[in-house]
Design an enzyme around this catalytic site. Structure first.
Site, mmCIF file in Angstrom:
data_model
loop_
_atom_site.group_PDB
_atom_site.id
_atom_site.type_symbol
_atom_site.label_atom_id
_atom_site.label_comp_id
_atom_site.label_asym_id
_atom_site.label_seq_id
_atom_site.Cartn_x
_atom_site.Cartn_y
_atom_site.Cartn_z
ATOM 1 N N THR A 37 5.256 2.362 6.160
ATOM 2 C CA THR A 37 3.884 1.894 6.361
ATOM 3 C C THR A 37 3.279 2.796 7.246
ATOM 4 O O THR A 37 4.023 3.269 8.136
ATOM 5 C CB THR A 37 3.482 0.488 6.915
ATOM 6 O OG1 THR A 37 2.140 0.429 7.065
ATOM 7 C CG2 THR A 37 4.408 0.219 8.093
ATOM 8 N N GLY B 26 0.783 -1.326 0.178
ATOM 9 C CA GLY B 26 -0.006 -0.150 -0.098
ATOM 10 C C GLY B 26 0.856 1.125 -0.056
ATOM 11 O O GLY B 26 2.040 1.249 0.766
ATOM 12 N N ASP C 137 1.273 1.921 9.237
ATOM 13 C CA ASP C 137 0.677 1.177 10.303
ATOM 14 C C ASP C 137 1.817 1.170 11.590
ATOM 15 O O ASP C 137 1.622 0.921 12.730
ATOM 16 C CB ASP C 137 0.364 -0.219 9.843
ATOM 17 C CG ASP C 137 -0.638 -0.299 8.694
ATOM 18 O OD1 ASP C 137 -1.716 0.679 8.680
ATOM 19 O OD2 ASP C 137 -0.763 -1.528 8.216
HETATM 20 O O1 F6P Z 1 -0.760 -1.354 5.251
HETATM 21 C C1 F6P Z 1 -1.324 -0.227 5.027
HETATM 22 C C2 F6P Z 1 -2.786 -0.188 5.097
HETATM 23 O O2 F6P Z 1 -3.193 1.206 4.808
HETATM 24 C C3 F6P Z 1 -3.399 -0.644 6.265
HETATM 25 O O3 F6P Z 1 -3.660 0.131 7.206
HETATM 26 C C4 F6P Z 1 -4.967 -1.105 5.706
HETATM 27 O O4 F6P Z 1 -5.380 -2.241 6.351
HETATM 28 C C5 F6P Z 1 -4.558 -1.757 4.435
HETATM 29 O O5 F6P Z 1 -3.259 -1.012 4.094
HETATM 30 C C6 F6P Z 1 -5.578 -1.339 3.294
HETATM 31 O O6 F6P Z 1 -4.977 -1.927 1.894
HETATM 32 P P1 F6P Z 1 -5.654 -1.672 0.429
HETATM 33 O O7 F6P Z 1 -4.618 -0.544 0.091
HETATM 34 O O8 F6P Z 1 -5.209 -3.117 0.021
HETATM 35 O O9 F6P Z 1 -6.933 -1.677 0.698
#
Ligand code: F6P
Length: 376
Positions: free
Chosen positions: A136, A15, A138
């Site tokens: 990230t 992401g 996160d």
């Molecule tokens: O890892 C970053 C993140 O934004 C998380 O917080 C979230 O759960 C996930 O990616 C969302 O993923 P995607 O972009 O695949 O929907």
């Protein structure tokens, strides 16, 4: 200076997060301008690596990108060992190695989160000179103090919580703000404390609806006829936590490929069933407190736009340090943020691990001391 490394590849995977372009710039300016090497950017993460889709990066490409959100190279969630083609997974490690050799790429720098660290380790095991950088929102990558993108997301989420306060106050409502963070509570805890949320719910602490309702009722008895609840996307009540932990244990215990597939499908179903938990919680709190409640899902706003100053500085420091490591031919590492500096950490120590909020973490103690409910 070593003569062995002449051309370096770079990619962004997983992401997106604020600061990716700032790292590309920090790395690129150091590797090209300071060390005189060539730089090639792979497009769309692991996909570009597998399909040999790339573009040369020169000084003019690195100019004016420091403040840009997203990633100039594009990204994807593809995995090198389980690369999906027509619904079937394939191991692309050898193909990637061959592609890099054919392109004369002597080292590869991968910007990403926990999944990217795993991909990087698989390439390292196959003999690719690889360095990973911790990205990230996160903040859940093991062995690094922090990751770029986290500070910006925390700023955005904090501002959102600030703004929710005045509307919650005016309408005498409970407002639940759902924040990202995957399986970790860092973002919700950090922004929740910074924004003065009345209740903070994180995956590491299973919650009980009655405990949250109690905190809200106590606030009402003290004259505060509104409450703001910061809810991590991965937060669960006790019952859901049990179901989720059992499903994860099943995946870990699965021995045969068929068992793994079935266990993963079960885990995905459990996660899906728990997806609208914030709306469910809002209804439960409405019933328990007789207060009107509303939900705001912050979603991708937390990942978009320009990085804050702290992330720009971190990204530039990490990028430049990665270039130094390339020159020292120190591969198979993640460039960790350590205090005011950086430290190379073996990928073997990082891959496959997740950094959760420890239950004795100072932020949790602080939240409790200032009277924030944690739902337990
Ligand atoms: O890892 C970053 C993140 O934004 C998380 O917080 C979230 O759960 C996930 O990616 C969302 O993923 P995607 O972009 O695949 O929907």
């Amino acid at each position: 200076m070593s003569n062995d490394i002449k051309r370096v590849g770079i990619l962004t995977a997983g992401g997106d997060a604020p600061g990716l372009n700032a790292v590309i710039r920090g790395f690129g300016k150091t590797i090209i301008g300071h060390y005189g090497l060539e730089l090639v950017g792979f497009l769309d993460g692991i996909t570009g690596l597998v399909e040999s889709r790339s573009r040369p990066l020169g000084p003019s490409d690195l100019s004016g990108i420091l403040t840009d959100g997203g990633t100039m190279l594009g990204t994807s969630r593809d995995k090198v060992q389980k690369y999906l083609v027509d619904g079937q997974t394939h191991n692309m490690v050898s193909r990637v190695k061959q592609n890099l050799e054919q392109m004369g790429i002597d080292a590869l720098v991968m910007l990403g989160g926990g999944g990217t660290a795993k991909n990087a380790k698989q390439l390292m095991d196959a003999g690719v000179n690889v360095i990973a950088l911790p990205k990230t929102i996160d903040n859940d990558i093991a062995c690094t103090d922090t990751s770029f993108g986290f500070a910006t997301a925390m700023e955005i989420a904090t501002e959102a919580i600030d703004r929710l306060h005045s509307t919650a106050h005016s309408h005498h409502r409970i407002i639940l703000a759902e924040l990202m963070g995957h399986r970790a509570g860092w973002l919700t805890l950090g922004a929740g404390i910074a924004g003065g949320a009345d209740v903070i719910l994180i995956p590491e602490i299973p919650f009980s609806v009655e405990s949250i309702a109690d905190t809200i009722r106590q606030r009402i008895s003290r004259g505060s006829t509104f409450s703001v609840v910061a809810v991590a996307e991965g937060a669960r009540d006790h019952e859901a936590t049990l179901a989720y932990s059992a499903a994860r244990a099943l995946v870990q215990r699965a021995a045969t490929p068929d068992e793994v597939t079935a266990a993963k499908a079960h885990l995905a179903a459990v996660e899906n069933a728990q997806r609208s938990h914030t709306f469910r919680l809002a209804n439960q709190l409405e019933q328990a407190t007789n207060m009107e409640s509303r939900v705001t899902i912050l979603g991708y706003v937390q990942r978009g736009g320009t990085p804050c100053a702290e992330d720009r500085l971190l990204a530039t420091r990490l990028g430049s340090a990665a270039a130094d490591l390339v020159m020292q031919q120190q591969f198979g590492v993640l460039v960790a943020a350590r205090g005011q500096g950086t430290e190379p950490v073996p990928l073997a120590d990082v891959a496959g691990k997740v950094k959760l909020v420890p239950l004795d973490h100072d932020w949790l103690e602080t939240a409790r001391k200032v009277g924030t409910g944690l739902g337990d």
